[in-house]
Design a protein around this motif. Sequence first.
Motif, PDB file in Angstrom:
ATOM      1  N   ALA A  71       5.034  -7.197 -10.318  1.00 18.31           N
ATOM      2  CA  ALA A  71       3.743  -6.984 -11.172  1.00 18.31           C
ATOM      3  C   ALA A  71       2.791  -6.218 -10.180  1.00 18.31           C
ATOM      4  O   ALA A  71       2.240  -5.432 -10.688  1.00 18.31           O
ATOM      5  CB  ALA A  71       3.361  -8.292 -11.622  1.00 18.31           C
ATOM      6  N   ALA A  72       2.723  -6.704  -9.213  1.00 19.98           N
ATOM      7  CA  ALA A  72       1.717  -6.084  -8.232  1.00 19.98           C
ATOM      8  C   ALA A  72       2.021  -4.644  -7.842  1.00 19.98           C
ATOM      9  O   ALA A  72       1.129  -3.833  -7.856  1.00 19.98           O
ATOM     10  CB  ALA A  72       1.641  -6.715  -6.835  1.00 19.98           C
ATOM     11  N   GLY A  73       3.126  -4.120  -7.588  1.00 20.65           N
ATOM     12  CA  GLY A  73       3.577  -2.941  -7.053  1.00 20.65           C
ATOM     13  C   GLY A  73       3.591  -1.976  -8.478  1.00 20.65           C
ATOM     14  O   GLY A  73       2.793  -0.907  -8.379  1.00 20.65           O
ATOM     15  N   LEU A  74       3.931  -2.527  -9.547  1.00 23.14           N
ATOM     16  CA  LEU A  74       3.834  -1.709 -10.892  1.00 23.14           C
ATOM     17  C   LEU A  74       2.441  -1.420 -11.452  1.00 23.14           C
ATOM     18  O   LEU A  74       2.070  -0.268 -11.540  1.00 23.14           O
ATOM     19  CB  LEU A  74       4.423  -2.513 -11.892  1.00 23.14           C
ATOM     20  N   ALA A  75       1.398  -2.443 -11.250  1.00 18.29           N
ATOM     21  CA  ALA A  75       0.119  -2.386 -11.527  1.00 18.29           C
ATOM     22  C   ALA A  75      -0.453  -1.111 -10.623  1.00 18.29           C
ATOM     23  O   ALA A  75      -1.256  -0.579 -11.028  1.00 18.29           O
ATOM     24  CB  ALA A  75      -0.457  -3.549 -11.599  1.00 18.29           C
ATOM     25  N   LEU A  76      -0.324  -1.398  -9.329  1.00 17.82           N
ATOM     26  CA  LEU A  76      -1.167  -0.442  -8.466  1.00 17.82           C
ATOM     27  C   LEU A  76      -0.449   0.721  -8.366  1.00 17.82           C
ATOM     28  O   LEU A  76      -1.214   1.919  -8.220  1.00 17.82           O
ATOM     29  CB  LEU A  76      -0.876  -1.215  -6.915  1.00 17.82           C
ATOM     30  N   ILE A  77       0.999   1.000  -8.943  1.00 20.91           N
ATOM     31  CA  ILE A  77       1.338   2.384  -8.826  1.00 20.91           C
ATOM     32  C   ILE A  77       0.593   3.200 -10.106  1.00 20.91           C
ATOM     33  O   ILE A  77       0.206   4.088  -9.984  1.00 20.91           O
ATOM     34  CB  ILE A  77       2.986   2.394  -9.030  1.00 20.91           C
ATOM     35  N   LEU A  78       0.566   2.465 -11.267  1.00 19.18           N
ATOM     36  CA  LEU A  78       0.018   2.844 -12.491  1.00 19.18           C
ATOM     37  C   LEU A  78      -1.437   3.199 -12.384  1.00 19.18           C
ATOM     38  O   LEU A  78      -2.054   4.186 -12.527  1.00 19.18           O
ATOM     39  CB  LEU A  78       0.210   2.157 -13.724  1.00 19.18           C
ATOM     40  N   TRP A  79      -2.270   2.360 -11.600  1.00 14.52           N
ATOM     41  CA  TRP A  79      -3.628   2.633 -11.306  1.00 14.52           C
ATOM     42  C   TRP A  79      -3.853   3.604 -10.423  1.00 14.52           C
ATOM     43  O   TRP A  79      -4.685   4.681 -10.665  1.00 14.52           O
ATOM     44  CB  TRP A  79      -4.045   1.111 -10.720  1.00 14.52           C
TER      45      TRP A  79
ATOM     46  N   SER B  60       0.825  -1.077  -0.049  1.00 18.70           N
ATOM     47  CA  SER B  60      -0.009   0.159  -0.024  1.00 18.70           C
ATOM     48  C   SER B  60       0.875   1.361  -0.119  1.00 18.70           C
ATOM     49  O   SER B  60       0.822   2.193  -0.698  1.00 18.70           O
ATOM     50  CB  SER B  60      -0.921  -0.054   1.229  1.00 18.70           C
ATOM     51  N   LEU B  61       1.747   1.204   0.730  1.00 16.51           N
ATOM     52  CA  LEU B  61       2.791   2.172   0.615  1.00 16.51           C
ATOM     53  C   LEU B  61       3.476   2.618  -0.446  1.00 16.51           C
ATOM     54  O   LEU B  61       3.577   3.814  -0.986  1.00 16.51           O
ATOM     55  CB  LEU B  61       3.622   2.218   2.063  1.00 16.51           C
ATOM     56  N   VAL B  62       3.923   1.646  -0.931  1.00 19.27           N
ATOM     57  CA  VAL B  62       4.711   1.803  -2.181  1.00 19.27           C
ATOM     58  C   VAL B  62       3.883   2.184  -3.265  1.00 19.27           C
ATOM     59  O   VAL B  62       4.196   3.069  -4.077  1.00 19.27           O
ATOM     60  CB  VAL B  62       5.208   0.122  -2.636  1.00 19.27           C
ATOM     61  N   SER B  63       2.501   1.687  -3.220  1.00 19.49           N
ATOM     62  CA  SER B  63       1.659   2.014  -4.516  1.00 19.49           C
ATOM     63  C   SER B  63       1.313   3.483  -4.201  1.00 19.49           C
ATOM     64  O   SER B  63       0.930   4.261  -5.080  1.00 19.49           O
ATOM     65  CB  SER B  63       0.373   1.424  -4.443  1.00 19.49           C
ATOM     66  N   PHE B  64       1.154   3.658  -3.055  1.00 17.80           N
ATOM     67  CA  PHE B  64       0.461   5.217  -2.653  1.00 17.80           C
ATOM     68  C   PHE B  64       1.866   6.292  -3.198  1.00 17.80           C
ATOM     69  O   PHE B  64       1.447   7.470  -3.643  1.00 17.80           O
ATOM     70  CB  PHE B  64       0.083   5.506  -1.540  1.00 17.80           C
ATOM     71  N   ILE B  65       3.043   6.055  -2.649  1.00 14.90           N
ATOM     72  CA  ILE B  65       4.054   6.863  -2.835  1.00 14.90           C
ATOM     73  C   ILE B  65       4.486   6.782  -4.358  1.00 14.90           C
ATOM     74  O   ILE B  65       4.719   8.006  -4.842  1.00 14.90           O
ATOM     75  CB  ILE B  65       5.378   6.360  -1.752  1.00 14.90           C
ATOM     76  N   GLY B  66       4.660   5.416  -4.957  1.00 16.09           N
ATOM     77  CA  GLY B  66       4.945   5.729  -6.429  1.00 16.09           C
ATOM     78  C   GLY B  66       3.806   6.290  -7.292  1.00 16.09           C
ATOM     79  O   GLY B  66       3.992   6.877  -8.220  1.00 16.09           O
ATOM     80  N   GLY B  67       2.552   5.990  -6.807  1.00 13.79           N
ATOM     81  CA  GLY B  67       1.330   6.672  -7.400  1.00 13.79           C
ATOM     82  C   GLY B  67       1.238   8.187  -7.332  1.00 13.79           C
ATOM     83  O   GLY B  67       0.941   8.905  -8.343  1.00 13.79           O
ATOM     84  N   SER B  68       1.947   8.660  -6.376  1.00  9.52           N
ATOM     85  CA  SER B  68       1.819   9.991  -6.089  1.00  9.52           C
ATOM     86  C   SER B  68       2.876  10.589  -7.023  1.00  9.52           C
ATOM     87  O   SER B  68       2.821  11.759  -7.461  1.00  9.52           O
ATOM     88  CB  SER B  68       2.098  10.468  -4.624  1.00  9.52           C
TER      89      SER B  68
END
Length: 219
Positions: free
Chosen positions: A88-96, A24-32
């Motif tokens: 793959a999970a981190g990449l997909a969640l970041i882009l999403w 969740s943290l990786v996805s939120f920070i990367g997505g930001s």
Amino acid sequence: MIEFTLWEILRNLLLSTRWTILLSLVSFIGGSVVGLGLLFLRISKRKAFRAIAKYYIELFQGTPLLMQLFIAFFGLGLFGIDVPAWLAAGLALILWSAAFLAEIWRGCVEAVAKGQWEASASLGMGRLQQMRYVILPQALRVAIPPTVGFSVQIVKGTALTSIIGFVELSKAGTVVTNATFQPFTVYGLVALIYFALCWPLSKSSQILERKLNVAHRNH
């Protein structure tokens, strides 16, 4: 059949909860980070940049996250690229998440009065200076509640990564259920853990929104 105590079940679930939190943290920070870049493209004066950001956002908002996870993990494998489940999970969640965060922030930027743009331009500020010193500080106050609120969706979205074999909380629930044959107990605990993760975020979003409304009325 081996009997598992409630604590043994909970301990196994909590061990996997750390991966849910980390993802969740990786996805939120990367997505930001990606979302901020999309925001600048979305409000750019160049039509081509705006179009790139627009189509990106429409693509990731208009397709299921489950499909995006599937493509990130299995799709690249068609080209001989071996992608670990966590990557793959981190990449997909970041882009999403980037697509949604960019749109949230775009709405907040556009909520700033146009007079602020004109006033800062009259002072000789360039586009980046306008954003840094005038527009973003004002948009930030509006953006915090919906951004925090969206973080709840990211936490819950991590549950879908089990489809590609990433062992986070929901996947651990399935594994523990298969070992214990206690689905109601296991999934009841899984639900409680998700609630414990998401409720503080939802509550803080509501509190921030109320404070923002009060400050706006006082102003």
